[in-house]
Design a protein around this motif. Structure first.
Motif, short mmCIF file in Angstrom:
data_model
loop_
_atom_site.label_atom_id
_atom_site.label_comp_id
_atom_site.label_asym_id
_atom_site.label_seq_id
_atom_site.Cartn_x
_atom_site.Cartn_y
_atom_site.Cartn_z
N CYS A 255 0.75 -1.19 -0.03
CA CYS A 255 0.01 -0.14 -0.08
C CYS A 255 0.75 1.28 0.09
O CYS A 255 1.77 1.22 0.87
CB CYS A 255 -0.92 0.01 1.32
SG CYS A 255 -1.83 1.64 1.39
N LYS A 256 0.48 2.27 -0.91
CA LYS A 256 1.47 3.38 -0.89
C LYS A 256 1.41 4.37 0.37
O LYS A 256 2.36 4.74 0.82
CB LYS A 256 0.78 4.46 -2.01
CG LYS A 256 1.42 5.53 -2.25
CD LYS A 256 2.65 5.51 -2.75
CE LYS A 256 3.37 6.78 -2.93
NZ LYS A 256 4.58 6.88 -3.89
N LYS A 257 0.14 4.01 1.25
CA LYS A 257 0.19 5.00 2.09
C LYS A 257 0.46 4.31 3.55
O LYS A 257 1.45 4.69 4.49
CB LYS A 257 -1.32 5.40 2.36
CG LYS A 257 -1.35 6.51 3.65
CD LYS A 257 -2.97 6.87 3.58
CE LYS A 257 -3.02 8.04 4.78
NZ LYS A 257 -4.59 8.53 4.87
N THR A 269 -6.57 1.15 -7.00
CA THR A 269 -5.56 1.97 -7.71
C THR A 269 -6.08 3.49 -7.82
O THR A 269 -7.17 3.62 -8.11
CB THR A 269 -5.24 1.30 -9.01
OG1 THR A 269 -6.39 1.38 -9.83
CG2 THR A 269 -4.92 -0.10 -8.93
N PHE A 270 -4.94 4.30 -7.87
CA PHE A 270 -5.35 5.76 -7.89
C PHE A 270 -4.20 6.14 -8.77
O PHE A 270 -3.04 6.39 -8.01
CB PHE A 270 -5.60 6.31 -6.77
CG PHE A 270 -5.98 7.87 -6.96
CD1 PHE A 270 -7.13 8.23 -7.33
CD2 PHE A 270 -4.86 8.83 -6.51
CE1 PHE A 270 -7.37 9.69 -7.59
CE2 PHE A 270 -5.33 10.27 -6.77
CZ PHE A 270 -6.45 10.66 -7.49
N SER A 271 -4.34 6.79 -9.78
CA SER A 271 -3.15 7.22 -10.69
C SER A 271 -2.15 5.97 -11.11
O SER A 271 -2.78 4.94 -11.43
CB SER A 271 -2.39 8.35 -9.77
OG SER A 271 -1.53 8.97 -10.90
N ASP A 272 -1.18 6.22 -10.47
CA ASP A 272 0.06 5.00 -10.65
C ASP A 272 0.13 4.42 -9.44
O ASP A 272 1.07 3.41 -9.28
CB ASP A 272 1.42 5.28 -11.33
CG ASP A 272 1.28 5.81 -12.76
OD1 ASP A 272 0.34 5.41 -13.40
OD2 ASP A 272 2.11 6.71 -13.17
N CYS A 279 -7.02 2.44 3.45
CA CYS A 279 -6.37 3.89 3.01
C CYS A 279 -7.02 4.39 1.79
O CYS A 279 -6.96 5.76 1.69
CB CYS A 279 -4.81 3.53 2.86
SG CYS A 279 -4.08 3.13 4.07
N GLY A 280 -7.77 3.53 0.81
CA GLY A 280 -8.28 3.79 -0.35
C GLY A 280 -9.62 4.73 -0.01
O GLY A 280 -10.04 5.57 -0.82
N LYS A 281 -10.15 4.45 1.22
CA LYS A 281 -11.50 5.46 1.68
C LYS A 281 -11.08 6.66 1.55
O LYS A 281 -12.22 7.58 1.30
CB LYS A 281 -11.97 4.66 2.80
CG LYS A 281 -12.51 3.31 3.00
CD LYS A 281 -12.91 2.93 4.14
CE LYS A 281 -13.13 1.41 4.07
NZ LYS A 281 -13.79 0.99 5.48
#
Length: 283
Positions: A255-257, A269-272, A279-281
């Motif tokens: 996860c990016k975050k 997914t969001f952008s790249d 976290c996506g919420k």
């Protein structure tokens, strides 16, 4: 009156007697033989002044005692050899001790007196003139050669008749070759097409019949991880994640975050970037 002329040792007069000069000093025969004559090795008797003294390595014989230890033939004016301090005629010496030529099967006579050289290799012996290439029949001497199926070959003949040719340099492979895809290579010729590192004994792979070390293969052809941008080799059973024409190493699919692993989990997914559902919420 004439001067006395006496033996240097016993002082007896030498007038009218036989005598021998040694270092300009006169000796009567008896004194000379007692002081300087040798003892015969065979009969153990003194070798008199009137006898012929034959010597070999500080040992002495009467000429009639200078005999072959085996056959008792005279060695006077004949070639001979010595074994364990025993003198032998050449014939007896060869019968007992000399090697047989591997080619002509005749005895190889001792070298110094006969001019014959003995060539040896792995327990076999040859006359120098018999130690020849089985193909061109030229003497091998001290040159390099190759033994094949009991025969000796000079290097040019061996290369011409038997040696495999390296697919890279086209030269004969004498030893240490590498076989790959039914082709033969010298070890030093079998290298990575990219970095030229020798591949013999190393892990490598191929593409379009060209060999690559693993590092060059990955750098040239492997997909890059969307997170760390390093190659994903896929070799050796390593796993990776593929989604939407992008790939990740398993340990990079996070996860990016929150950086939690998303392997085996749902994700957004969001952008790249990729995110876990929690976290996506907040996006």
């Amino acid at each position: 009156m004439s001067e006395r002329y006496d033996c240097w040792e016993c002082k007896d007069s030498l007038l009218g007697q036989k005598y021998i000069l040694r270092e300009e000093q006169p000796y009567c025969i008896k004194c000379y033989e007692g002081l300087f004559s040798s003892i015969c090795e065979l009969c153990n008797k003194l070798i008199s002044c009137t006898s012929k003294d034959l010597s070999y390595k500080d040992r002495h014989w009467h000429s009639e005692c200078f005999l072959c230890n085996t056959c008792s033939r005279s060695l006077v004016d004949r070639p001979f050899a010595a074994k364990n301090d025993l003198l032998m005629c050449i014939e007896c010496y060869c019968t007992e001790y000399s090697a047989k030529c591997h080619a002509c099967l005749n005895t190889i006579m001792p070298g110094e007196r006969t001019g014959t050289k003995k060539m040896e290799h792995k327990g076999n012996s040859w006359h120098e003139k018999c130690f020849v290439c089985s193909s061109c029949q030229q003497p091998i001497g001290t040159r390099s050669f190759v033994k094949k199926e009991g025969s000796n070959y000079c290097l040019p003949c061996y290369e011409k008749q038997f040696a495999l040719k390296c697919v890279h340099c086209k030269k004969a492979i004498i030893a240490g070759g590498v076989s790959y895809q039914d082709q033969s290579w010298h070890k030093e010729c079998f290298v990575c097409i990219g970095c030229k590192m020798q591949l013999a004994g190393q892990r490598f792979t191929s593409r379009d019949d060209l060999a690559y070390c693993l590092e060059c293969f990955c750098n040239l052809f492997a997909k890059k991880c969307a997170h760390c941008t390093k190659p994903i080799s896929g070799l050796g059973g390593s796993k990776y994640i593929s989604f939407d024409e992008r790939q990740w190493h398993n340990n990079c699919f996070n996860c990016k975050k929150c950086n939690e692993s998303l392997v085996g989990r749902g994700f957004l997914t969001f952008s790249d970037d990729i995110y876990c559902p929690d976290c996506g919420k907040d996006l």
